[in-house]
Motif scaffolding. Structure first.
Motif, PDB file in Angstrom:
ATOM      1  N   ASN A  31      88.068  67.497  24.877  1.00  0.00           N
ATOM      2  CA  ASN A  31      88.857  66.985  25.987  1.00  0.00           C
ATOM      3  C   ASN A  31      90.136  67.524  26.350  1.00  0.00           C
ATOM      4  OD1 ASN A  31      89.330  65.270  28.284  1.00  0.00           O
ATOM      5  ND2 ASN A  31      88.382  63.397  27.581  1.00  0.00           N
TER       6      ASN A  31
ATOM      7  N   HIS B  79      90.797  57.245  35.612  1.00  0.00           N
ATOM      8  CA  HIS B  79      89.650  56.897  35.157  1.00  0.00           C
ATOM      9  C   HIS B  79      89.415  55.368  35.546  1.00  0.00           C
ATOM     10  CE1 HIS B  79      87.088  56.073  31.646  1.00  0.00           C
ATOM     11  NE2 HIS B  79      87.799  54.910  31.120  1.00  0.00           N
TER      12      HIS B  79
ATOM     13  N   THR C 138      77.693  62.672  28.361  1.00  0.00           N
ATOM     14  CA  THR C 138      78.793  61.737  28.791  1.00  0.00           C
ATOM     15  C   THR C 138      78.493  61.165  30.465  1.00  0.00           C
ATOM     16  OG1 THR C 138      81.250  61.611  28.759  1.00  0.00           O
ATOM     17  CG2 THR C 138      80.218  63.577  29.915  1.00  0.00           C
TER      18      THR C 138
ATOM     19  N   TYR D 231      87.318  64.767  38.051  1.00  0.00           N
ATOM     20  CA  TYR D 231      87.454  63.800  37.256  1.00  0.00           C
ATOM     21  C   TYR D 231      87.100  62.437  38.333  1.00  0.00           C
ATOM     22  CZ  TYR D 231      87.710  60.511  33.326  1.00  0.00           C
ATOM     23  OH  TYR D 231      87.515  59.638  32.664  1.00  0.00           O
TER      24      TYR D 231
ATOM     25  N   GLY E 240      82.493  63.041  34.541  1.00  0.00           N
ATOM     26  CA  GLY E 240      83.563  63.024  33.667  1.00  0.00           C
ATOM     27  C   GLY E 240      83.147  64.128  32.559  1.00  0.00           C
ATOM     28  N   GLN E 241      82.003  64.945  33.177  1.00  0.00           N
ATOM     29  CA  GLN E 241      81.725  66.047  32.292  1.00  0.00           C
ATOM     30  C   GLN E 241      82.572  67.345  32.567  1.00  0.00           C
ATOM     31  OE1 GLN E 241      77.755  68.078  33.504  1.00  0.00           O
ATOM     32  NE2 GLN E 241      77.604  66.116  34.775  1.00  0.00           N
TER      33      GLN E 241
ATOM     34  N   LEU F 293      85.981  69.776  28.846  1.00  0.00           N
ATOM     35  CA  LEU F 293      85.138  69.165  28.017  1.00  0.00           C
ATOM     36  C   LEU F 293      84.201  69.805  27.247  1.00  0.00           C
ATOM     37  CD1 LEU F 293      85.121  66.005  27.204  1.00  0.00           C
ATOM     38  CD2 LEU F 293      83.074  65.648  28.425  1.00  0.00           C
TER      39      LEU F 293
ATOM     40  N   GLN G  51      87.955  68.626  35.139  1.00  0.00           N
ATOM     41  CA  GLN G  51      87.820  68.085  33.517  1.00  0.00           C
ATOM     42  C   GLN G  51      87.350  69.472  32.829  1.00  0.00           C
ATOM     43  OE1 GLN G  51      88.508  66.085  31.504  1.00  0.00           O
ATOM     44  NE2 GLN G  51      86.755  64.740  30.767  1.00  0.00           N
TER      45      GLN G  51
ATOM     46  N   ASP H 106      80.806  62.297  23.444  1.00  0.00           N
ATOM     47  CA  ASP H 106      80.976  61.852  24.766  1.00  0.00           C
ATOM     48  C   ASP H 106      82.301  62.340  25.373  1.00  0.00           C
ATOM     49  OD1 ASP H 106      80.337  60.188  27.050  1.00  0.00           O
ATOM     50  OD2 ASP H 106      81.858  58.517  26.124  1.00  0.00           O
ATOM     51  N   GLN H 107      83.225  61.530  25.569  1.00  0.00           N
ATOM     52  CA  GLN H 107      84.584  61.822  25.935  1.00  0.00           C
ATOM     53  C   GLN H 107      85.591  62.390  24.679  1.00  0.00           C
ATOM     54  OE1 GLN H 107      86.305  62.110  29.606  1.00  0.00           O
ATOM     55  NE2 GLN H 107      83.653  62.345  29.204  1.00  0.00           N
TER      56      GLN H 107
END
Length: 215
Positions: free
Chosen positions: A88, A180, A109, A119, A113-114, A102, A100, A83-84
């Motif tokens: 990152n 976030h 994810t 983001y 957020g990918q 990642l 982002q 995931d995150q």
């Protein structure tokens, strides 16, 4: 007229266009610093630099406005986490608008957020991620916000982005700085501000970073 530069390969970084400002040439981090203006503590070797976890984000010493930004990065190999918590980092225009970074290769994810997401606001149109360890490319066109003398927003920020040559963000209009689980509003700011790269406690590598300011 300019010299347009050369493309990168997995083995070697390309050359920037002749009118670009080179922010990392494979040798040192002299154009970067931490938020407190201390010297950059990230590791430089073999033509790239690598996040040293818990040393803090890097910021360019110079400020930039509307721009074409080229960034190459490689995710840790073998991959760790999910995931995150998997390779990152992030590229921050004006220090507050994040594209982002990642490891999204065969890894799930949340959508915004990918890799290559703006983001918390815009998922990429497609997932164009390469496997960890391979060099990947972001080409980002950024038009920053504009404010009047009283601080009123006249024009929002916009981002167009290509991930490994694939269009993933098509002139999207940002609602404000990225965050976030929050949508902070715009706040009046200068037309030029430093770029930033995120320390998210993962050893992400970067190389061949250059910028062309758009007049």
């Amino acid at each position: 007229m300019i010299e347009p530069g050369t493309a990168s390969t997995q083995e070697a970084a390309g050359h920037a266009p002749s009118d670009a400002t080179v922010l990392f040439d494979g040798k040192d981090l002299s154009k970067w610093q931490h938020k407190d203006a201390s010297a950059a503590k990230w590791k430089v070797e073999n033509g790239y630099f690598e996040v040293v976890p818990k040393t803090g984000q890097l910021y360019t010493k110079d400020a930039f406005g509307d721009c074409q930004l080229h960034v190459e990065f490689a995710e840790p190999n073998p991959p760790k986490g999910e995931d995150q918590d998997r390779g990152n980092s992030g590229v921050f225009l004006h220090g507050v608008y994040e594209v982002q970074v990642l490891d999204s290769y065969q890894s799930k994810t949340y959508a915004d957020g990918q890799a290559s997401a703006v983001y918390g606001q815009f998922p990429p149109q497609v997932n164009a991620s390469r496997p960890p360890g391979q060099w990947q490319i972001y080409d980002i066109i950024f038009h920053g916000p504009r404010f009047d003398a009283a601080g009123k927003l006249l024009r929002p920020a916009r981002i167009t982005a290509f991930h490994n040559g694939v269009l993933v963000q098509d002139n999207v209009e940002l609602t404000g700085p990225t965050g976030h689980h929050m949508r902070p509003p715009y706040a009046a700011a200068p037309e030029k501000l430093p770029l930033s790269l995120q320390d998210h406690n993962h050893a992400v590598r970067y190389r061949n970073i250059w910028i062309r300011e758009l007049k």
